[in-house]
Write a protein that holds these residues in place. Sequence first.
Motif, mmCIF file in Angstrom:
data_model
loop_
_atom_site.group_PDB
_atom_site.id
_atom_site.type_symbol
_atom_site.label_atom_id
_atom_site.label_comp_id
_atom_site.label_asym_id
_atom_site.label_seq_id
_atom_site.Cartn_x
_atom_site.Cartn_y
_atom_site.Cartn_z
ATOM 1 N N GLY A 20 0.820 -1.208 0.000
ATOM 2 C CA GLY A 20 0.000 0.000 0.000
ATOM 3 C C GLY A 20 0.851 1.254 0.000
ATOM 4 O O GLY A 20 2.022 1.243 0.390
ATOM 5 N N GLY A 21 0.247 2.345 -0.448
ATOM 6 C CA GLY A 21 0.897 3.640 -0.287
ATOM 7 C C GLY A 21 1.120 3.849 1.195
ATOM 8 O O GLY A 21 0.238 3.543 2.005
ATOM 9 N N LEU A 22 2.277 4.309 1.580
ATOM 10 C CA LEU A 22 2.571 4.532 3.003
ATOM 11 C C LEU A 22 3.195 5.916 3.118
ATOM 12 O O LEU A 22 4.372 6.101 2.801
ATOM 13 N N ALA A 23 2.391 6.866 3.570
ATOM 14 C CA ALA A 23 2.853 8.256 3.617
ATOM 15 C C ALA A 23 4.162 8.382 4.395
ATOM 16 O O ALA A 23 4.277 7.860 5.508
ATOM 17 N N TYR A 24 5.121 9.039 3.805
ATOM 18 C CA TYR A 24 6.457 9.310 4.371
ATOM 19 C C TYR A 24 7.317 8.054 4.562
ATOM 20 O O TYR A 24 8.387 8.127 5.143
ATOM 21 N N VAL A 141 -10.094 -2.612 -2.118
ATOM 22 C CA VAL A 141 -11.129 -2.352 -1.112
ATOM 23 C C VAL A 141 -10.482 -2.281 0.259
ATOM 24 O O VAL A 141 -9.888 -3.261 0.707
ATOM 25 N N VAL A 142 -10.607 -1.154 0.916
ATOM 26 C CA VAL A 142 -9.960 -1.014 2.222
ATOM 27 C C VAL A 142 -10.999 -1.078 3.331
ATOM 28 O O VAL A 142 -11.865 -0.211 3.441
ATOM 29 N N GLY A 143 -10.915 -2.129 4.145
ATOM 30 C CA GLY A 143 -11.853 -2.307 5.241
ATOM 31 C C GLY A 143 -11.453 -1.504 6.483
ATOM 32 O O GLY A 143 -10.331 -1.010 6.599
ATOM 33 N N ASP A 145 -10.645 -2.333 9.323
ATOM 34 C CA ASP A 145 -9.527 -2.868 10.123
ATOM 35 C C ASP A 145 -8.193 -2.191 9.774
ATOM 36 O O ASP A 145 -7.232 -2.270 10.522
ATOM 37 N N GLY A 146 -8.139 -1.556 8.601
ATOM 38 C CA GLY A 146 -6.868 -1.101 8.040
ATOM 39 C C GLY A 146 -6.209 0.060 8.770
ATOM 40 O O GLY A 146 -6.803 0.706 9.635
ATOM 41 N N GLY A 147 -4.957 0.313 8.389
ATOM 42 C CA GLY A 147 -4.218 1.437 8.949
ATOM 43 C C GLY A 147 -4.327 2.656 8.056
ATOM 44 O O GLY A 147 -4.587 2.541 6.869
ATOM 45 N N GLY A 148 -4.153 3.832 8.636
ATOM 46 C CA GLY A 148 -4.235 5.069 7.856
ATOM 47 C C GLY A 148 -5.681 5.439 7.573
ATOM 48 O O GLY A 148 -6.594 5.052 8.318
ATOM 49 N N HIS A 149 -5.915 6.164 6.473
ATOM 50 C CA HIS A 149 -7.256 6.686 6.197
ATOM 51 C C HIS A 149 -8.225 5.595 5.742
ATOM 52 O O HIS A 149 -7.851 4.693 4.996
ATOM 53 N N SER A 175 -7.957 -5.318 1.216
ATOM 54 C CA SER A 175 -6.981 -4.641 2.054
ATOM 55 C C SER A 175 -7.586 -4.311 3.411
ATOM 56 O O SER A 175 -8.777 -4.083 3.533
ATOM 57 N N GLY A 176 -6.726 -4.302 4.427
ATOM 58 C CA GLY A 176 -7.186 -3.971 5.770
ATOM 59 C C GLY A 176 -7.159 -5.196 6.645
ATOM 60 O O GLY A 176 -7.990 -6.088 6.504
ATOM 61 N N GLY A 177 -6.128 -5.300 7.492
ATOM 62 C CA GLY A 177 -6.069 -6.410 8.439
ATOM 63 C C GLY A 177 -5.338 -7.631 7.916
ATOM 64 O O GLY A 177 -5.328 -8.676 8.570
ATOM 65 N N ILE A 195 -4.172 -9.092 -2.647
ATOM 66 C CA ILE A 195 -4.243 -8.378 -1.364
ATOM 67 C C ILE A 195 -3.315 -7.168 -1.396
ATOM 68 O O ILE A 195 -2.320 -7.131 -2.136
ATOM 69 N N GLU A 196 -3.667 -6.210 -0.545
ATOM 70 C CA GLU A 196 -2.759 -5.092 -0.275
ATOM 71 C C GLU A 196 -2.453 -5.137 1.208
ATOM 72 O O GLU A 196 -3.320 -5.434 2.026
ATOM 73 N N MET A 197 -1.204 -4.857 1.547
ATOM 74 C CA MET A 197 -0.833 -4.747 2.961
ATOM 75 C C MET A 197 -0.115 -3.421 3.172
ATOM 76 O O MET A 197 0.678 -2.990 2.332
ATOM 77 N N GLY A 198 -0.410 -2.799 4.318
ATOM 78 C CA GLY A 198 0.262 -1.550 4.659
ATOM 79 C C GLY A 198 1.116 -1.721 5.906
ATOM 80 O O GLY A 198 2.349 -1.770 5.838
ATOM 81 N N LYS A 213 11.747 2.562 16.925
ATOM 82 C CA LYS A 213 10.714 2.610 17.978
ATOM 83 C C LYS A 213 9.302 2.461 17.401
ATOM 84 O O LYS A 213 8.404 1.970 18.068
ATOM 85 N N TYR A 214 9.120 2.943 16.185
ATOM 86 C CA TYR A 214 7.823 2.775 15.496
ATOM 87 C C TYR A 214 7.614 1.273 15.223
ATOM 88 O O TYR A 214 6.554 0.707 15.504
ATOM 89 N N LYS A 215 8.654 0.644 14.689
ATOM 90 C CA LYS A 215 8.548 -0.792 14.404
ATOM 91 C C LYS A 215 8.275 -1.555 15.707
ATOM 92 O O LYS A 215 7.445 -2.465 15.757
ATOM 93 N N TRP A 285 0.449 6.027 11.901
ATOM 94 C CA TRP A 285 -0.658 5.203 11.403
ATOM 95 C C TRP A 285 -0.325 3.723 11.559
ATOM 96 O O TRP A 285 0.817 3.319 11.344
ATOM 97 N N ALA A 286 -1.320 2.935 11.870
ATOM 98 C CA ALA A 286 -1.174 1.472 11.878
ATOM 99 C C ALA A 286 -2.562 0.851 11.907
ATOM 100 O O ALA A 286 -3.512 1.445 12.428
ATOM 101 N N GLY A 287 -2.661 -0.356 11.357
ATOM 102 C CA GLY A 287 -3.941 -1.051 11.333
ATOM 103 C C GLY A 287 -4.096 -1.959 12.543
ATOM 104 O O GLY A 287 -3.150 -2.194 13.303
#
Length: 318
Positions: A20-24, A141-143, A145-149, A175-177, A195-198, A213-215, A285-287
């Motif tokens: 998925g697109g992952l801002a920054y 299709v982003v459900g 459960d997903g991260g971000g918007h 996508s989502g979860g 599938i898409e994963m973010g 620390k984010y990871k 952001w995270a799902g």
Amino acid sequence: MNFKTRVTELFDIEYPVIQGGLAYLAYSDLAGAVSNAGGLGQITAMSLENPDELRKEIQKIRTITDKPFGVNFAIGQHGRRFEHMVEVAVEEKVPVISVTGGNPKGVLDMVKGNGIKTLVLVAAKRQAQKAEELGADAVMVVGHDGGGHLGRNDIGTFVLTPEVVDSVSIPVIASGGIVDGRGLMAAFSLGAEGIEMGTRFIATKECVDAHEKYKQAILEAKEDSTVIIKRSIGAPARALKNSWTEKILEMEKLNQGYESIKDYISGKANQRFIYDGDLENGFGWAGQSAVRINDVPTVRELFDHMIQEAEKISSRWS
Ligand SMILES: Cc1cc2nc3c(=O)[nH]c(=O)nc-3n(C[C@H](O)[C@H](O)[C@H](O)COP(=O)(O)O)c2cc1C
């Protein structure tokens, strides 16, 4: 197991797995690694300063991989700034363009006739039908459960995916979860062809811009470690819960609009969390899927594991 679907054919990839697109976070290192592993990596255009930066990232990814890749455009909050970026992507003849966060018509019209495959992110059946009418090659299709918007109607991946599959004839990507081979097989069962994963890709070695620390926060996440912010301004988005998001939610209760929360939801606040690892003075952001992520593999290891798991499930079923 045969992983060929209309999605692998459309994008000319080995596995129907899209980053998925992952801002920054989604630049050529991560996107190139995903494409090299047989999926479709994507560069997130709108995190880049200007069209020249995008051109450089596109040229850089071509030194990392000779496989197809995409460029993602989240157009919602960027006025018309995206147009020059899309022009660069077209000039550079990128294989795939994905679009989200607004009416995709402008981007789809700019891309038409250039041999570029198009992918539109949707969070409702009607949006998917509209994308098909506008000429998108596939929808993602982003459900909820997903991260971000996310979509505004809180529909989970398991309900939304088959709903969309039944309402369009172009291929659908779920996508989502989703984080593993089980998710991949579940998506196939729902009628998706990819599938898409973010969030899963943030916790990989090649996501070099994400602070350790984010990871770590993703690795430590529980099932209730994420929260939806920005709902009061009509743009719900899922982030890791922390004191910063709690503050945002408090302010949102007052319903004083975008201006009242803009500093808290800014790109800068996002970057403090994801680049500086400042886990209390910003947001990441995270799902919900974060709870299912327990390691930081290379993208190749992640793919190997996911494909083995999917194959095991497939042979058990048969
Ligand atoms: C950190 C982060 C940043 C994101 N930025 C974007 C973005 O710029 N463009 C986009 O289309 N989607 C963006 N998304 C959404 C993802 O592409 C994807 O749809 C979502 O992560 C799927 O849910 P998952 O996290 O459960 O895999 C972002 C998600 C995350 C977690």
